[in-house]
Design an enzyme around this catalytic site. Sequence first.
Site, PDB file in Angstrom:
ATOM      1  N   ASP A 111      60.268  56.917   3.644  1.00 15.52           N
ATOM      2  CA  ASP A 111      59.802  58.146   2.999  1.00 15.52           C
ATOM      3  C   ASP A 111      59.549  58.051   1.493  1.00 15.52           C
ATOM      4  OD1 ASP A 111      58.962  60.780   3.294  1.00 15.52           O
ATOM      5  OD2 ASP A 111      60.903  61.581   2.715  1.00 15.52           O
TER       6      ASP A 111
ATOM      7  N   CYS B  33      54.360  79.916  11.996  1.00 12.56           N
ATOM      8  CA  CYS B  33      54.312  79.697  10.546  1.00 12.56           C
ATOM      9  C   CYS B  33      54.184  81.024   9.795  1.00 12.56           C
ATOM     10  CB  CYS B  33      53.150  78.788  10.181  1.00 12.56           C
ATOM     11  SG  CYS B  33      53.051  78.457   8.402  1.00 12.56           S
TER      12      CYS B  33
ATOM     13  N   CYS C 118      51.152  67.848  23.483  1.00 15.92           N
ATOM     14  CA  CYS C 118      51.172  69.246  23.035  1.00 15.92           C
ATOM     15  C   CYS C 118      50.433  70.167  23.996  1.00 15.92           C
ATOM     16  CB  CYS C 118      50.550  69.373  21.643  1.00 15.92           C
ATOM     17  SG  CYS C 118      51.612  68.775  20.304  1.00 15.92           S
TER      18      CYS C 118
ATOM     19  N   CYS D 239      59.296  74.465  18.803  1.00 13.49           N
ATOM     20  CA  CYS D 239      58.662  73.473  19.686  1.00 13.49           C
ATOM     21  C   CYS D 239      59.393  73.418  21.028  1.00 13.49           C
ATOM     22  CB  CYS D 239      58.675  72.102  19.027  1.00 13.49           C
ATOM     23  SG  CYS D 239      57.954  70.792  20.057  1.00 13.49           S
TER      24      CYS D 239
ATOM     25  N   CYS E 180      49.747  74.349  24.032  1.00 13.75           N
ATOM     26  CA  CYS E 180      50.788  75.081  23.293  1.00 13.75           C
ATOM     27  C   CYS E 180      50.384  75.291  21.839  1.00 13.75           C
ATOM     28  CB  CYS E 180      52.103  74.308  23.359  1.00 13.75           C
ATOM     29  SG  CYS E 180      53.460  75.093  22.449  1.00 13.75           S
TER      30      CYS E 180
ATOM     31  N   CYS F   5      58.292  76.043  12.273  1.00 14.45           N
ATOM     32  CA  CYS F   5      57.342  75.382  13.168  1.00 14.45           C
ATOM     33  C   CYS F   5      58.025  74.312  14.013  1.00 14.45           C
ATOM     34  CB  CYS F   5      56.166  74.799  12.390  1.00 14.45           C
ATOM     35  SG  CYS F   5      56.567  73.433  11.275  1.00 14.45           S
TER      36      CYS F   5
ATOM     37  N   CYS G 258      54.003  76.369  17.407  1.00 15.58           N
ATOM     38  CA  CYS G 258      54.263  76.050  16.001  1.00 15.58           C
ATOM     39  C   CYS G 258      53.254  76.717  15.081  1.00 15.58           C
ATOM     40  CB  CYS G 258      54.265  74.537  15.787  1.00 15.58           C
ATOM     41  SG  CYS G 258      52.723  73.696  16.221  1.00 15.58           S
TER      42      CYS G 258
ATOM     43  N   CYS H  20      61.744  74.837   5.376  1.00 15.85           N
ATOM     44  CA  CYS H  20      61.489  75.818   6.433  1.00 15.85           C
ATOM     45  C   CYS H  20      61.474  75.086   7.755  1.00 15.85           C
ATOM     46  CB  CYS H  20      60.147  76.515   6.186  1.00 15.85           C
ATOM     47  SG  CYS H  20      59.669  77.712   7.460  1.00 15.85           S
TER      48      CYS H  20
END
Length: 375
Positions: free
Chosen positions: A148, A212, A202, A262, A205, A258, A208, A255
């Site tokens: 990261d 938001c 996904c 799932c 769907c 989202c 998410c 946050c």
Amino acid sequence: MVNTETIADAHRQLQQGLVDEARRLGFAAIGFAPAEDNPLQAERLTQWLDAGHHGTMDWMESRKDVRQGPQSMWPQAASVIALGMSYAPAHDPLALANAPDRARVSVYAQGRDYHDTVKKGLKALARWLVAQARILGLSEPQLKVFVDTAPVMEKPLGQAAGLGWQGKHTNLVSRDHGSWLFLGAIYCTVPFVPDDAHDDRCGSCTACQAACPTDAFPRAYQLDARRCISYLTIEHKGPIPEEFRKAMGNRIYGCDDCLAVCPWNKFADADARNRAFLPRAELVAPALADLLALDDTAFRSLFSGSPVKRIGRSRFVRNCLIAAGNSGDAALAAQVQTLCADDDAVVAEAASWALAQLAPLAPLPPFTPPEENAG
């Protein structure tokens, strides 16, 4: 003459041993991918940057050429070892949505700083790899570890290595760990057998996208960071744009909305979570009043070893003031009023806004800055 079959067998042993050692070190997921650049991903990144969706994260643009893939960074790389540590929560990340006197800290930041924990695990695995290769009679592998903080696209690499797929919320989704994986990668010169890339699960769907609070997804699989509460509370250094302040609610660091909605999270096992990411009791449901009282020393003490520490006291208190303004809690007005005279202009502005939201609930005498009281 080199026996290629013997070398191939040694590589297979090394690869299986790596999987076992990674599990022992606390990684919940591991996969292998070829160290190839991804032209399609590079083009999508360029389009995203050209649209300005990265906001003030200039570091995303400064080395975008290297983000094309492993070969662009290190041409000697032959394989990518993609790894994930689980931080699956045992509690509902949205439980405090209706507790305005409490602050919501993103699940990922309630335990130890993942940068330190994941990097420690990657380095230990890298040392094992070098030592084991020597035992098996292989030439010493060269490698690089990432978590990261380098221009590495961990999520596409994770999908290429079969860990999961990049969902419509743009984060990696795993069938076994839901949306709760910290990702890391090791580039190495060993030609490991690659795993199959994971397909997208996904389907139709849109949970998410609908969850938001700031409509930060222009379309599925694309995030406009400038509208994202995680970006606004962590990366953004100036005043929070007024259009997003009410939507922030009591979210003061990141946050989870989202991610939390799932459907694949139902398969995530909190018992697979690395123990380093167990939440600290004081960060699960902290009182806004306590956080507003933090000076720099107290802030550094409370968040020692936490990823929250990186944003500093001023940005953190700015976020808490927005939450205070949204709280409807008249008892916070006096604290907020004091912060109108904070040395940091961004904090003082946030305090003035919060006070304006609370003033109808708790009328206060006009605030007099300390310097005007002299004499």
